[in-house]
Design a protein around this motif. Structure first.
Motif, PDB file in Angstrom:
ATOM      1  N   ALA A 148      93.234 -17.533  52.069  1.00  0.00           N
ATOM      2  CA  ALA A 148      91.930 -18.181  52.273  1.00  0.00           C
ATOM      3  C   ALA A 148      91.505 -18.891  50.994  1.00  0.00           C
ATOM      4  O   ALA A 148      92.053 -18.671  49.908  1.00  0.00           O
ATOM      5  CB  ALA A 148      90.864 -17.155  52.674  1.00  0.00           C
ATOM      6  N   ARG A 149      90.533 -19.757  51.172  1.00  0.00           N
ATOM      7  CA  ARG A 149      89.930 -20.491  50.056  1.00  0.00           C
ATOM      8  C   ARG A 149      88.415 -20.354  50.201  1.00  0.00           C
ATOM      9  O   ARG A 149      87.879 -20.599  51.285  1.00  0.00           O
ATOM     10  CB  ARG A 149      90.356 -21.961  50.110  1.00  0.00           C
ATOM     11  N   ILE A 150      87.759 -19.926  49.152  1.00  0.00           N
ATOM     12  CA  ILE A 150      86.307 -19.778  49.208  1.00  0.00           C
ATOM     13  C   ILE A 150      85.671 -20.744  48.216  1.00  0.00           C
ATOM     14  O   ILE A 150      86.258 -21.072  47.181  1.00  0.00           O
ATOM     15  CB  ILE A 150      85.857 -18.333  48.920  1.00  0.00           C
ATOM     16  N   GLY A 151      84.469 -21.179  48.562  1.00  0.00           N
ATOM     17  CA  GLY A 151      83.781 -22.147  47.718  1.00  0.00           C
ATOM     18  C   GLY A 151      82.525 -21.587  47.101  1.00  0.00           C
ATOM     19  O   GLY A 151      82.185 -20.405  47.274  1.00  0.00           O
ATOM     20  N   LEU A 205      74.706  -8.967  50.875  1.00  0.00           N
ATOM     21  CA  LEU A 205      76.168  -8.907  50.818  1.00  0.00           C
ATOM     22  C   LEU A 205      76.766  -8.796  52.221  1.00  0.00           C
ATOM     23  O   LEU A 205      77.793  -9.428  52.511  1.00  0.00           O
ATOM     24  CB  LEU A 205      76.600  -7.716  49.962  1.00  0.00           C
ATOM     25  N   ALA A 206      76.125  -8.009  53.073  1.00  0.00           N
ATOM     26  CA  ALA A 206      76.621  -7.881  54.447  1.00  0.00           C
ATOM     27  C   ALA A 206      76.545  -9.222  55.170  1.00  0.00           C
ATOM     28  O   ALA A 206      77.454  -9.587  55.937  1.00  0.00           O
ATOM     29  CB  ALA A 206      75.811  -6.821  55.192  1.00  0.00           C
ATOM     30  N   HIS A 207      75.485  -9.975  54.946  1.00  0.00           N
ATOM     31  CA  HIS A 207      75.349 -11.304  55.548  1.00  0.00           C
ATOM     32  C   HIS A 207      76.458 -12.222  55.058  1.00  0.00           C
ATOM     33  O   HIS A 207      77.019 -13.007  55.839  1.00  0.00           O
ATOM     34  CB  HIS A 207      73.981 -11.887  55.199  1.00  0.00           C
ATOM     35  N   ASP A 208      76.826 -12.119  53.776  1.00  0.00           N
ATOM     36  CA  ASP A 208      77.900 -12.937  53.222  1.00  0.00           C
ATOM     37  C   ASP A 208      79.228 -12.599  53.897  1.00  0.00           C
ATOM     38  O   ASP A 208      80.016 -13.493  54.227  1.00  0.00           O
ATOM     39  CB  ASP A 208      77.991 -12.700  51.713  1.00  0.00           C
ATOM     40  N   VAL A 209      79.476 -11.313  54.127  1.00  0.00           N
ATOM     41  CA  VAL A 209      80.705 -10.889  54.811  1.00  0.00           C
ATOM     42  C   VAL A 209      80.749 -11.462  56.225  1.00  0.00           C
ATOM     43  O   VAL A 209      81.780 -11.990  56.664  1.00  0.00           O
ATOM     44  CB  VAL A 209      80.788  -9.348  54.862  1.00  0.00           C
ATOM     45  N   VAL A 210      79.640 -11.375  56.944  1.00  0.00           N
ATOM     46  CA  VAL A 210      79.584 -11.881  58.325  1.00  0.00           C
ATOM     47  C   VAL A 210      79.862 -13.380  58.361  1.00  0.00           C
ATOM     48  O   VAL A 210      80.600 -13.869  59.231  1.00  0.00           O
ATOM     49  CB  VAL A 210      78.220 -11.565  58.955  1.00  0.00           C
ATOM     50  N   GLU A 211      79.279 -14.122  57.419  1.00  0.00           N
ATOM     51  CA  GLU A 211      79.506 -15.573  57.386  1.00  0.00           C
ATOM     52  C   GLU A 211      80.975 -15.899  57.132  1.00  0.00           C
ATOM     53  O   GLU A 211      81.528 -16.814  57.743  1.00  0.00           O
ATOM     54  CB  GLU A 211      78.630 -16.199  56.304  1.00  0.00           C
ATOM     55  N   LEU A 213      83.587 -13.996  57.867  1.00  0.00           N
ATOM     56  CA  LEU A 213      84.357 -13.651  59.066  1.00  0.00           C
ATOM     57  C   LEU A 213      84.180 -14.703  60.152  1.00  0.00           C
ATOM     58  O   LEU A 213      85.129 -15.056  60.860  1.00  0.00           O
ATOM     59  CB  LEU A 213      83.921 -12.278  59.575  1.00  0.00           C
ATOM     60  N   ALA A 214      82.957 -15.226  60.290  1.00  0.00           N
ATOM     61  CA  ALA A 214      82.703 -16.250  61.291  1.00  0.00           C
ATOM     62  C   ALA A 214      83.459 -17.534  60.945  1.00  0.00           C
ATOM     63  O   ALA A 214      84.027 -18.198  61.835  1.00  0.00           O
ATOM     64  CB  ALA A 214      81.210 -16.528  61.377  1.00  0.00           C
ATOM     65  N   LEU A 215      83.481 -17.877  59.644  1.00  0.00           N
ATOM     66  CA  LEU A 215      84.213 -19.076  59.218  1.00  0.00           C
ATOM     67  C   LEU A 215      85.712 -18.903  59.462  1.00  0.00           C
ATOM     68  O   LEU A 215      86.393 -19.831  59.910  1.00  0.00           O
ATOM     69  CB  LEU A 215      83.932 -19.326  57.731  1.00  0.00           C
ATOM     70  N   GLN A 216      86.213 -17.711  59.162  1.00  0.00           N
ATOM     71  CA  GLN A 216      87.638 -17.445  59.379  1.00  0.00           C
ATOM     72  C   GLN A 216      88.001 -17.531  60.850  1.00  0.00           C
ATOM     73  O   GLN A 216      89.073 -18.026  61.227  1.00  0.00           O
ATOM     74  CB  GLN A 216      87.988 -16.059  58.825  1.00  0.00           C
ATOM     75  N   ALA A 217      87.105 -17.075  61.714  1.00  0.00           N
ATOM     76  CA  ALA A 217      87.364 -17.119  63.157  1.00  0.00           C
ATOM     77  C   ALA A 217      87.407 -18.542  63.681  1.00  0.00           C
ATOM     78  O   ALA A 217      88.112 -18.833  64.655  1.00  0.00           O
ATOM     79  CB  ALA A 217      86.311 -16.305  63.894  1.00  0.00           C
TER      80      ALA A 217
END
Length: 221
Positions: A148-151, A205-211, A213-217
């Motif tokens: 993955a690549r994160i910005g 932090l939990a919101h960041d994880v959800v975002e 996962l949604a982007l990865q999906a």
């Protein structure tokens, strides 16, 4: 007693009641001072023989509140935020109380990094710092394979931080970046003292994880 000035007492009591509804301590104390001044004026204007015990106790309350106001103003000036911290507060930490955010930023360590620097390494334990990518991009690798690549605008390794587990991936910068980090020991000590701050930070932090996962999906396989 002169009933002509009864409205003065009503104003004072209304301000006192209003102070109980205000959450900002600085404004609360300011209104309390104003209410006490009005109550002194009411005593002096209304009674031929003012109730001096009430007047003097209100003067004491005013003095105490003014001292606290001076301390609060000094503390806020000392804890004033720079441009980057203001931007971070408005975009990421908007749900944090101002006092809590200033305490969080007092621990923050800002640094500019070059391409290829490892921010966290797969297998690092929970003593690693919490990191936020303020600008630039980073690559996420599992078992030496980029996945993955994160910005900018992303936390790094927040899943491990939330679960108190070892890092499941290595994250390294893909170019010049600016990162802000919080040392694990200092952050843990702060959050033990500030349970409300801890809850709010974990929600962010939990919101960041959800975002993520949604982007990865949404990404093609």
């Amino acid at each position: 007693m002169n009933p002509e000035y009864a409205y003065v007492a009503h104003i004072g009591f209304l301000l006192l009641a209003l102070s109980y509804l205000i959450r900002d301590v600085l404004y609360l104390r300011g209104i309390a001072v104003t209410a006490a001044c009005i109550m002194i004026a009411f005593n002096l204007l209304t009674y031929d023989q003012p109730a001096w015990v009430v007047v003097w106790w209100n003067i004491i309350f005013i003095t105490i509140n003014l001292c606290h106001i001076a301390w609060l103003l000094h503390d806020r000036r000392k804890g004033s935020l720079d441009e980057r911290e203001e931007r971070l507060r408005s975009t990421v930490f908007a749900t944090l109380a101002p006092a809590g955010y200033r305490k969080l930023m007092a621990l923050a360590q800002w640094r500019d990094v070059t391409a290829g620097e490892v921010l966290i390494r797969q297998g690092d334990d929970s003593s690693r710092p919490l990191i936020y990518l303020y600008s630039g991009f980073a690559l996420v690798a599992v078992d030496s394979r980029n996945v993955a690549r994160i910005g900018q605008g992303s936390f790094v390794g927040e899943m491990g931080y939330l679960t108190d587990a070892a890092a499941t991936a290595t994250v390294s910068t893909a170019g010049a970046c600016c990162v802000v980090s919080w040392p694990a020991a200092g952050l843990a000590a702060l959050l033990r003292r500030e349970p409300q701050l801890r809850q709010s930070l974990h929600q962010i932090l939990a919101h960041d994880v959800v975002e993520k996962l949604a982007l990865q999906a949404r990404q093609p396989a």
